[in-house]
Write a protein that holds these residues in place. Structure first.
Motif, PDB file in Angstrom:
ATOM      1  N   THR A  28       1.018  -1.295   0.128  1.00 54.40           N
ATOM      2  CA  THR A  28      -0.083   0.005  -0.103  1.00 54.40           C
ATOM      3  C   THR A  28       0.769   1.207  -0.145  1.00 54.40           C
ATOM      4  OG1 THR A  28      -1.616  -1.155   1.057  1.00 54.40           O
ATOM      5  CG2 THR A  28      -2.047   1.229   1.339  1.00 54.40           C
ATOM      6  N   LEU A  29       0.874   2.097  -0.776  1.00 50.85           N
ATOM      7  CA  LEU A  29       1.412   3.505  -0.962  1.00 50.85           C
ATOM      8  C   LEU A  29       0.667   4.564   0.300  1.00 50.85           C
ATOM      9  CD1 LEU A  29       1.355   3.653  -4.791  1.00 50.85           C
ATOM     10  CD2 LEU A  29       3.024   2.935  -3.441  1.00 50.85           C
ATOM     11  N   PRO A  30       1.489   5.588   0.379  1.00 45.10           N
ATOM     12  CA  PRO A  30       1.307   6.542   1.129  1.00 45.10           C
ATOM     13  C   PRO A  30      -0.250   7.214   0.543  1.00 45.10           C
ATOM     14  CG  PRO A  30       3.213   6.833   0.839  1.00 45.10           C
ATOM     15  CD  PRO A  30       3.159   5.673  -0.012  1.00 45.10           C
ATOM     16  N   ASN A  31      -0.987   7.646   1.512  1.00 42.42           N
ATOM     17  CA  ASN A  31      -2.194   8.285   1.129  1.00 42.42           C
ATOM     18  C   ASN A  31      -3.238   7.396   0.260  1.00 42.42           C
ATOM     19  OD1 ASN A  31      -1.574  10.618   2.435  1.00 42.42           O
ATOM     20  ND2 ASN A  31      -0.375  11.188   0.666  1.00 42.42           N
ATOM     21  N   GLU A  32      -3.077   5.675   0.452  1.00 47.03           N
ATOM     22  CA  GLU A  32      -3.674   5.002  -0.165  1.00 47.03           C
ATOM     23  C   GLU A  32      -4.442   3.965   0.653  1.00 47.03           C
ATOM     24  OE1 GLU A  32      -2.374   2.967  -4.133  1.00 47.03           O
ATOM     25  OE2 GLU A  32      -1.871   1.551  -2.638  1.00 47.03           O
ATOM     26  N   LEU A  33      -5.396   3.440   0.533  1.00 39.46           N
ATOM     27  CA  LEU A  33      -6.316   2.577   1.233  1.00 39.46           C
ATOM     28  C   LEU A  33      -6.573   1.312   0.469  1.00 39.46           C
ATOM     29  CD1 LEU A  33      -7.892   1.515   3.728  1.00 39.46           C
ATOM     30  CD2 LEU A  33      -9.747   2.624   2.530  1.00 39.46           C
ATOM     31  N   THR A  34      -6.031   0.064   0.770  1.00 40.17           N
ATOM     32  CA  THR A  34      -6.416  -1.130   0.060  1.00 40.17           C
ATOM     33  C   THR A  34      -7.612  -1.916   0.790  1.00 40.17           C
ATOM     34  OG1 THR A  34      -4.240  -1.004  -1.108  1.00 40.17           O
ATOM     35  CG2 THR A  34      -5.204  -3.375  -1.175  1.00 40.17           C
ATOM     36  N   ILE A  35      -8.506  -2.175   0.012  1.00 38.16           N
ATOM     37  CA  ILE A  35      -9.504  -2.921   0.479  1.00 38.16           C
ATOM     38  C   ILE A  35      -9.356  -4.330  -0.004  1.00 38.16           C
ATOM     39  CG2 ILE A  35     -12.105  -3.380   0.825  1.00 38.16           C
ATOM     40  CD1 ILE A  35     -12.514  -0.195   0.001  1.00 38.16           C
ATOM     41  N   VAL A  48      -8.025   2.480  -2.928  1.00 38.95           N
ATOM     42  CA  VAL A  48      -8.566   3.850  -3.001  1.00 38.95           C
ATOM     43  C   VAL A  48      -7.526   4.760  -2.647  1.00 38.95           C
ATOM     44  CG1 VAL A  48     -10.323   5.264  -2.063  1.00 38.95           C
ATOM     45  CG2 VAL A  48     -10.574   2.905  -1.676  1.00 38.95           C
ATOM     46  N   ARG A  49      -7.313   6.051  -3.781  1.00 36.65           N
ATOM     47  CA  ARG A  49      -6.349   6.760  -3.790  1.00 36.65           C
ATOM     48  C   ARG A  49      -6.817   8.171  -3.560  1.00 36.65           C
ATOM     49  NH1 ARG A  49      -4.761   3.248  -8.032  1.00 36.65           N
ATOM     50  NH2 ARG A  49      -2.905   1.971  -7.375  1.00 36.65           N
ATOM     51  N   LYS A  50      -8.202   8.464  -3.365  1.00 37.85           N
ATOM     52  CA  LYS A  50      -8.749   9.884  -3.318  1.00 37.85           C
ATOM     53  C   LYS A  50     -10.260   9.387  -2.568  1.00 37.85           C
ATOM     54  CE  LYS A  50     -10.396  10.503  -7.713  1.00 37.85           C
ATOM     55  NZ  LYS A  50     -10.360  11.408  -8.694  1.00 37.85           N
ATOM     56  N   ALA A  51     -10.713  10.614  -2.154  1.00 41.78           N
ATOM     57  CA  ALA A  51     -11.993  10.472  -1.626  1.00 41.78           C
ATOM     58  C   ALA A  51     -12.970   9.863  -2.569  1.00 41.78           C
ATOM     59  CB  ALA A  51     -12.482  11.749  -1.037  1.00 41.78           C
ATOM     60  N   LEU A  66      -3.045   0.245   5.079  1.00 36.02           N
ATOM     61  CA  LEU A  66      -2.772   1.525   4.704  1.00 36.02           C
ATOM     62  C   LEU A  66      -1.455   1.904   5.343  1.00 36.02           C
ATOM     63  CD1 LEU A  66      -4.395   3.783   7.578  1.00 36.02           C
ATOM     64  CD2 LEU A  66      -5.285   1.544   7.032  1.00 36.02           C
ATOM     65  N   GLN A  67      -1.036   2.905   4.890  1.00 36.36           N
ATOM     66  CA  GLN A  67       0.444   3.379   5.454  1.00 36.36           C
ATOM     67  C   GLN A  67       0.389   3.937   6.875  1.00 36.36           C
ATOM     68  OE1 GLN A  67       3.620   3.802   3.912  1.00 36.36           O
ATOM     69  NE2 GLN A  67       2.796   1.990   2.793  1.00 36.36           N
ATOM     70  N   PRO A  68       1.446   3.473   7.831  1.00 39.55           N
ATOM     71  CA  PRO A  68       1.576   4.034   8.984  1.00 39.55           C
ATOM     72  C   PRO A  68       1.516   5.686   9.017  1.00 39.55           C
ATOM     73  CG  PRO A  68       3.217   2.492   8.938  1.00 39.55           C
ATOM     74  CD  PRO A  68       2.639   2.606   7.606  1.00 39.55           C
ATOM     75  N   GLY A  69       0.475   6.133   9.801  1.00 37.81           N
ATOM     76  CA  GLY A  69       0.361   7.586   9.812  1.00 37.81           C
ATOM     77  C   GLY A  69      -0.789   8.223   9.033  1.00 37.81           C
ATOM     78  N   ASP A  70      -1.392   7.388   8.149  1.00 40.07           N
ATOM     79  CA  ASP A  70      -2.606   7.748   7.431  1.00 40.07           C
ATOM     80  C   ASP A  70      -3.776   7.193   8.338  1.00 40.07           C
ATOM     81  OD1 ASP A  70      -1.155   8.307   5.218  1.00 40.07           O
ATOM     82  OD2 ASP A  70      -1.837   6.850   3.953  1.00 40.07           O
ATOM     83  N   VAL A  71      -4.816   8.185   8.089  1.00 41.07           N
ATOM     84  CA  VAL A  71      -6.202   7.946   8.813  1.00 41.07           C
ATOM     85  C   VAL A  71      -7.117   7.933   7.863  1.00 41.07           C
ATOM     86  CG1 VAL A  71      -7.607   8.497  10.714  1.00 41.07           C
ATOM     87  CG2 VAL A  71      -5.100   8.803  11.211  1.00 41.07           C
TER      88      VAL A  71
END
Length: 112
Positions: A28-35, A48-51, A66-71
């Motif tokens: 998973t990349l920074p600012n990215e969520l993988t479901i 998911v790379r953006k809202a 998700l990347q550490p630090g992302d919420v």
């Protein structure tokens, strides 16, 4: 009707965080969520790379990375309704109250 149950703060606190071993091979990349469809970051996946207020997944979520630090907010309904806040990768989303399809998701903030 597909829903995401609202998880209590206490439930999120007791969720077991993902270990490096759990996340082996997950990219998973920074600012990215993988479901992921299945638990333990396996099966069909969707990035998911953006809202996105109207995800069109046709399967229930099993895990999230998700990347550490992302919420992220992941939501059981379109338009960011019925959401759970996620701040770490989760090998089994049922431990944080997510049940069924995820219909919308957005990056909430980046911890500094």
């Amino acid at each position: 009707m597909r829903k995401i149950a609202i998880a209590a703060a206490a439930m999120a606190a007791i969720a077991v965080p993902a270990t490096a071993k759990d996340l082996a091979g997950v990219r998973t990349l920074p600012n990215e969520l993988t479901i992921y469809h299945d638990k333990a970051y396996s099966g069909e996946s969707y990035d998911v790379r953006k809202a996105n207020s109207n995800l069109e997944l046709r399967w229930d979520a099993g895990s999230l990375s998700l990347q550490p630090g992302d919420v992220w907010e992941v939501c059981g309904n379109a338009m960011f309704k019925n959401c759970v806040t996620v701040s770490q990768s989760v090998a089994d989303v049922s431990t944080i109250g997510i049940v069924g399809e995820i219909k919308s998701a957005r990056l909430k903030k980046k911890d500094k």
